[in-house]
Scaffold this motif. Structure first.
Motif, PDB file in Angstrom:
ATOM      1  N   ALA A  68       0.831  -1.211   0.000  1.00 42.74           N
ATOM      2  CA  ALA A  68       0.000   0.000   0.000  1.00 42.74           C
ATOM      3  C   ALA A  68       0.864   1.260   0.000  1.00 42.74           C
ATOM      4  CB  ALA A  68      -0.935  -0.008   1.211  1.00 42.74           C
ATOM      5  N   GLY A  69       1.834   1.321   0.905  1.00 47.43           N
ATOM      6  CA  GLY A  69       2.661   2.524   1.029  1.00 47.43           C
ATOM      7  C   GLY A  69       3.503   2.759  -0.210  1.00 47.43           C
ATOM      8  N   SER A  70       4.125   1.697  -0.728  1.00 42.71           N
ATOM      9  CA  SER A  70       4.996   1.868  -1.905  1.00 42.71           C
ATOM     10  C   SER A  70       4.183   2.277  -3.129  1.00 42.71           C
ATOM     11  CB  SER A  70       5.756   0.569  -2.207  1.00 42.71           C
ATOM     12  OG  SER A  70       6.682   0.312  -1.198  1.00 42.71           O
ATOM     13  N   ALA A  71       2.998   1.647  -3.295  1.00 38.39           N
ATOM     14  CA  ALA A  71       2.173   1.987  -4.464  1.00 38.39           C
ATOM     15  C   ALA A  71       1.723   3.445  -4.391  1.00 38.39           C
ATOM     16  CB  ALA A  71       0.962   1.059  -4.537  1.00 38.39           C
ATOM     17  N   LEU A  72       1.288   3.866  -3.212  1.00 41.54           N
ATOM     18  CA  LEU A  72       0.815   5.250  -3.072  1.00 41.54           C
ATOM     19  C   LEU A  72       1.970   6.243  -3.279  1.00 41.54           C
ATOM     20  CD1 LEU A  72      -1.539   7.130  -2.467  1.00 41.54           C
ATOM     21  CD2 LEU A  72      -1.071   6.863  -0.029  1.00 41.54           C
ATOM     22  N   ALA A  73       3.129   5.903  -2.741  1.00 40.26           N
ATOM     23  CA  ALA A  73       4.296   6.783  -2.913  1.00 40.26           C
ATOM     24  C   ALA A  73       4.619   6.938  -4.397  1.00 40.26           C
ATOM     25  CB  ALA A  73       5.496   6.199  -2.162  1.00 40.26           C
ATOM     26  N   THR A  74       4.556   5.833  -5.136  1.00 42.77           N
ATOM     27  CA  THR A  74       4.838   5.883  -6.583  1.00 42.77           C
ATOM     28  C   THR A  74       3.864   6.822  -7.287  1.00 42.77           C
ATOM     29  OG1 THR A  74       5.692   3.623  -6.574  1.00 42.77           O
ATOM     30  CG2 THR A  74       4.920   4.458  -8.693  1.00 42.77           C
ATOM     31  N   LEU A  75       2.573   6.650  -6.982  1.00 46.35           N
ATOM     32  CA  LEU A  75       1.556   7.438  -7.679  1.00 46.35           C
ATOM     33  C   LEU A  75       1.701   8.931  -7.394  1.00 46.35           C
ATOM     34  CD1 LEU A  75      -1.424   5.073  -6.972  1.00 46.35           C
ATOM     35  CD2 LEU A  75      -0.467   5.617  -9.220  1.00 46.35           C
TER      36      LEU A  75
ATOM     37  N   ARG B  84      -3.470  -5.574 -12.897  1.00 45.44           N
ATOM     38  CA  ARG B  84      -3.816  -4.289 -13.516  1.00 45.44           C
ATOM     39  C   ARG B  84      -3.172  -3.130 -12.765  1.00 45.44           C
ATOM     40  NH1 ARG B  84      -9.847  -3.383 -13.890  1.00 45.44           N
ATOM     41  NH2 ARG B  84      -9.415  -2.022 -12.149  1.00 45.44           N
ATOM     42  N   VAL B  85      -3.215  -3.213 -11.412  1.00 51.00           N
ATOM     43  CA  VAL B  85      -2.623  -2.135 -10.606  1.00 51.00           C
ATOM     44  C   VAL B  85      -1.109  -2.108 -10.819  1.00 51.00           C
ATOM     45  CG1 VAL B  85      -2.413  -1.160  -8.296  1.00 51.00           C
ATOM     46  CG2 VAL B  85      -4.429  -2.493  -8.881  1.00 51.00           C
ATOM     47  N   LEU B  86      -0.495  -3.298 -10.833  1.00 57.51           N
ATOM     48  CA  LEU B  86       0.961  -3.352 -11.025  1.00 57.51           C
ATOM     49  C   LEU B  86       1.335  -2.803 -12.393  1.00 57.51           C
ATOM     50  CD1 LEU B  86       1.535  -6.860  -9.427  1.00 57.51           C
ATOM     51  CD2 LEU B  86       2.276  -4.662  -8.478  1.00 57.51           C
ATOM     52  N   GLY B  87       0.463  -3.084 -13.370  1.00 57.68           N
ATOM     53  CA  GLY B  87       0.678  -2.535 -14.706  1.00 57.68           C
ATOM     54  C   GLY B  87       0.600  -1.011 -14.683  1.00 57.68           C
ATOM     55  N   GLU B  88      -0.407  -0.486 -13.978  1.00 57.01           N
ATOM     56  CA  GLU B  88      -0.557   0.978 -13.896  1.00 57.01           C
ATOM     57  C   GLU B  88       0.635   1.605 -13.185  1.00 57.01           C
ATOM     58  OE1 GLU B  88      -4.250   2.808 -12.695  1.00 57.01           O
ATOM     59  OE2 GLU B  88      -5.366   1.102 -13.497  1.00 57.01           O
ATOM     60  N   LEU B  89       1.172   0.882 -12.199  1.00 56.30           N
ATOM     61  CA  LEU B  89       2.344   1.402 -11.481  1.00 56.30           C
ATOM     62  C   LEU B  89       3.594   1.320 -12.354  1.00 56.30           C
ATOM     63  CD1 LEU B  89       1.830  -0.214  -7.960  1.00 56.30           C
ATOM     64  CD2 LEU B  89       1.529   2.190  -8.556  1.00 56.30           C
ATOM     65  N   GLY B  90       3.570   0.405 -13.320  1.00 55.99           N
ATOM     66  CA  GLY B  90       4.707   0.264 -14.234  1.00 55.99           C
ATOM     67  C   GLY B  90       5.760  -0.712 -13.735  1.00 55.99           C
ATOM     68  N   CYS B  91       5.375  -1.677 -12.891  1.00 62.91           N
ATOM     69  CA  CYS B  91       6.410  -2.611 -12.419  1.00 62.91           C
ATOM     70  C   CYS B  91       6.041  -4.074 -12.681  1.00 62.91           C
ATOM     71  CB  CYS B  91       6.761  -2.367 -10.964  1.00 62.91           C
ATOM     72  SG  CYS B  91       5.366  -2.263  -9.895  1.00 62.91           S
ATOM     73  N   LEU B  92       5.124  -4.303 -13.591  1.00 59.09           N
ATOM     74  CA  LEU B  92       4.707  -5.673 -13.885  1.00 59.09           C
ATOM     75  C   LEU B  92       5.833  -6.464 -14.552  1.00 59.09           C
ATOM     76  CD1 LEU B  92       2.334  -7.498 -13.567  1.00 59.09           C
ATOM     77  CD2 LEU B  92       1.388  -6.625 -15.692  1.00 59.09           C
TER      78      LEU B  92
ATOM     79  N   ARG C 100       6.983 -12.284  -0.474  1.00 54.91           N
ATOM     80  CA  ARG C 100       6.941 -10.882  -0.057  1.00 54.91           C
ATOM     81  C   ARG C 100       8.324 -10.280  -0.062  1.00 54.91           C
ATOM     82  NH1 ARG C 100       2.229  -9.004   2.277  1.00 54.91           N
ATOM     83  NH2 ARG C 100       3.354  -7.031   2.245  1.00 54.91           N
ATOM     84  N   ARG C 101       9.324 -11.110   0.153  1.00 57.07           N
ATOM     85  CA  ARG C 101      10.701 -10.619   0.100  1.00 57.07           C
ATOM     86  C   ARG C 101      10.957  -9.978  -1.271  1.00 57.07           C
ATOM     87  NH1 ARG C 101      14.895 -11.601   3.226  1.00 57.07           N
ATOM     88  NH2 ARG C 101      16.952 -11.314   2.327  1.00 57.07           N
ATOM     89  N   ALA C 102      10.510 -10.672  -2.332  1.00 53.29           N
ATOM     90  CA  ALA C 102      10.741 -10.177  -3.686  1.00 53.29           C
ATOM     91  C   ALA C 102       9.770  -9.048  -4.036  1.00 53.29           C
ATOM     92  CB  ALA C 102      10.594 -11.326  -4.679  1.00 53.29           C
ATOM     93  N   LEU C 103       8.473  -9.274  -3.789  1.00 53.45           N
ATOM     94  CA  LEU C 103       7.449  -8.304  -4.210  1.00 53.45           C
ATOM     95  C   LEU C 103       7.676  -6.934  -3.548  1.00 53.45           C
ATOM     96  CD1 LEU C 103       4.654  -7.692  -5.598  1.00 53.45           C
ATOM     97  CD2 LEU C 103       3.619  -8.288  -3.420  1.00 53.45           C
ATOM     98  N   ASP C 104       7.850  -6.947  -2.229  1.00 50.02           N
ATOM     99  CA  ASP C 104       7.942  -5.669  -1.515  1.00 50.02           C
ATOM    100  C   ASP C 104       9.199  -4.898  -1.920  1.00 50.02           C
ATOM    101  OD1 ASP C 104       5.689  -6.700  -0.386  1.00 50.02           O
ATOM    102  OD2 ASP C 104       6.270  -6.375   1.688  1.00 50.02           O
ATOM    103  N   ALA C 105      10.280  -5.651  -2.199  1.00 50.18           N
ATOM    104  CA  ALA C 105      11.528  -4.973  -2.598  1.00 50.18           C
ATOM    105  C   ALA C 105      11.339  -4.299  -3.954  1.00 50.18           C
ATOM    106  CB  ALA C 105      12.676  -5.979  -2.649  1.00 50.18           C
TER     107      ALA C 105
END
Ligand SMILES: Cc1cc2nc3c(=O)[nH]c(=O)nc-3n(C[C@H](O)[C@H](O)[C@H](O)COP(=O)(O)OP(=O)(O)OC[C@H]3O[C@@H](n4cnc5c(N)ncnc54)[C@H](O)[C@@H]3O)c2cc1C
Length: 419
Positions: A35-42, A74-82, A119-124
């Motif tokens: 949540a925090g990383s996605a919001l920070a990106t946006l 879809r969200v990961l795509g919008e963030l650009g990290c898919l 989560r180790r990979a995703l969150d990083a």
């Protein structure tokens, strides 16, 4: 001192030669999970000056079933990290299977393919992406207190976010901003500091997680074939245990149990928990016999709260698990964390970057309505169904009913996640 909007704003740690002062931002985010990383990106991508304070240093493990529901793509795509995530070769999961203590089995296809990723990979990946998008990311930076001037009328809101003094101290010990969003997860000391009501209640749920691998030999191969493309949830009296592949051929075994279940075991050591699980559900016993631990550590978290939480309190907005936690068997917590970041981000970007008291009140009202509209039903459904899984006989009855009416599990699989 380096500030947002200038030069390289990648992930930072200690800068011992800088004096410890306050830095000023449009928004300070607390917590660098999805949540925090996605919001920070946006927000950073939209030009807002954003700081993200994360208590831990990444990469780090985290207790989670590590099933990432399909709508997250879809969200990961919008963030650009898919693409970056796909490169890690997460496991593909297209169906779920539930089992009960008496051996009932029912399954459903997922509305869209999910990913198994640690989560180790995703969150990083997500945190790195936030830094690359322009957010100032402070790691090893636990927030201990948030203060604000009175939230009223047209006077600008001024919040002070204090970092806990640490040996690896940051250049700053306090950040100021017009907007503070707490994305610090299901439960933290900070909730007590913020006086949140759910902290006054007991939450008798414990989560345990350990990575495993299929054993070499026929049993391991059979298990790998059974689990390929599936997430399984094995219910038993006092809990349920999920398992699915994540990247690199690892099987994540993660469970939610009641304190009463643990209290009935000789000890809470993994070996005793393992034996207790094998006694509690025969299919789970079969699976565990074909697996061996792939890590020394057993990750454990107690006091997991599923009760009502506010979406904002005083000057602070909540997002992700901090705003409300869905029952883990739904497998939608991470997707909700990402989606809620997207929704709150949109609302924030409709407000001026410098909030006054009135803007704050409007934002709080809109966020509450938006959160309820988007997540209210699936939260209630999860909260209603979870107790059925936590009692042996109700899990048996529910799964037997579901095998007679296969549309029910399909409907639940759809209703507990977003479009
Ligand atoms: C047993 C169990 C199994 C689960 N299985 C699944 C599953 O399979 N699939 C799924 O989608 N969801 C699952 N979930 C839910 C999922 O883990 C959460 O919904 C998701 O992690 C929420 O993301 P978040 O960003 O809101 O919070 P988190 O991922 O919890 O991130 C919060 C971050 O804030 C940091 N933090 C905490 N306090 C502070 C502070 N004071 N200052 C600074 N930083 C701080 C933490 O270090 C952490 O990095 C499961 C949950 C449990 C309990």
């Amino acid at each position: 001192m380096q500030t947002a909007g200038q030069g390289d704003r990648s992930t930072r740690t200690a800068l011992p030669d800088e004096s410890r002062t306050a830095e000023s931002y449009d928004a300070v985010l607390i917590g660098g999970g999805p949540a925090g990383s996605a919001l920070a990106t946006l927000l950073a991508r939209a030009g807002r000056r954003v700081a993200l304070c994360e208590r831990d240093r990444f990469p780090r493990d985290k207790l989670c079933g590590e099933f990432l529901s399909g709508e997250s793509r879809r969200v990961l795509g919008e963030l650009g990290c898919l693409a970056e995530l796909d490169a890690l070769r997460p496991a593909a999961i297209h169906a779920c299977r539930f089992t009960s203590p008496s051996g009932a089995v029912c399954g459903a296809n997922l509305p869209s393919p999910a990913l198994g990723i640690s989560r180790r990979a995703l969150d990083a990946v997500l945190l790195r992406h936030a830094a690359r998008s322009g957010a100032v990311v402070l790691q090893g930076a636990p927030v201990c207190r948030v203060e604000a001037n009175a939230v009223n009328g047209s006077s600008p809101l001024e919040c002070r976010v204090h970092l806990r003094p640490q040996s690896d101290a940051h250049a700053v010990d306090c950040l100021t901003a017009g907007l503070v969003v707490a994305a610090h997860g299901r439960r933290a000391q900070l909730d007590r500091e913020l006086g949140r009501k759910f902290m006054r209640r007991a939450h008798p749920y414990v989560g345990l997680k350990r990575h495993h691998r299929p054993r070499t030999g026929a049993a391991g191969e059979r298990l790998a074939a059974t689990l390929d493309g599936f997430v399984e949830v094995h219910a038993f009296h006092g809990g349920y245990c999920g398992m699915s592949f994540v990247e690199s051929g690892v099987v994540n075994v993660c469970m939610l149990v009641t304190e009463a279940f643990l209290a009935n075991l000789p000890s809470s050591r993994w070996e005793d928990v393992h034996d207790g699980l094998c006694r509690a559900n025969p299919r789970l016993a079969e699976r565990l016999a074909a697996l061996e631990p792939d890590e020394e550590t057993v990750h454990a978290v107690a006091g997991i709260p599923f009760s009502f939480k506010e979406r904002s309190s005083g000057p602070v907005f909540f997002v992700g698990d901090a705003a409300g936690m869905i029952a883990p068997f739904c497998g939608d917590g991470q997707a909700m964390a990402l989606r809620s970041a997207l929704l709150l981000g949109d609302l924030i970007l409709q407000t001026p970057s410098r909030l006054c008291g009135e803007d704050h009140r409007i934002l709080a009202r809109r966020w509450e309505a938006c959160w309820r509209r988007e997540f209210g039903f699936r939260m209630r459904l999860g909260r209603w169904l979870q107790p059925l899984l936590l009692r042996g006989w109700t899990a048996d009855a529910a799964l037997r009913l579901a095998t007679l009416a296969p549309k029910i599990p399909d409907w639940i699989a759809r209703a507990t996640r977003g479009a």
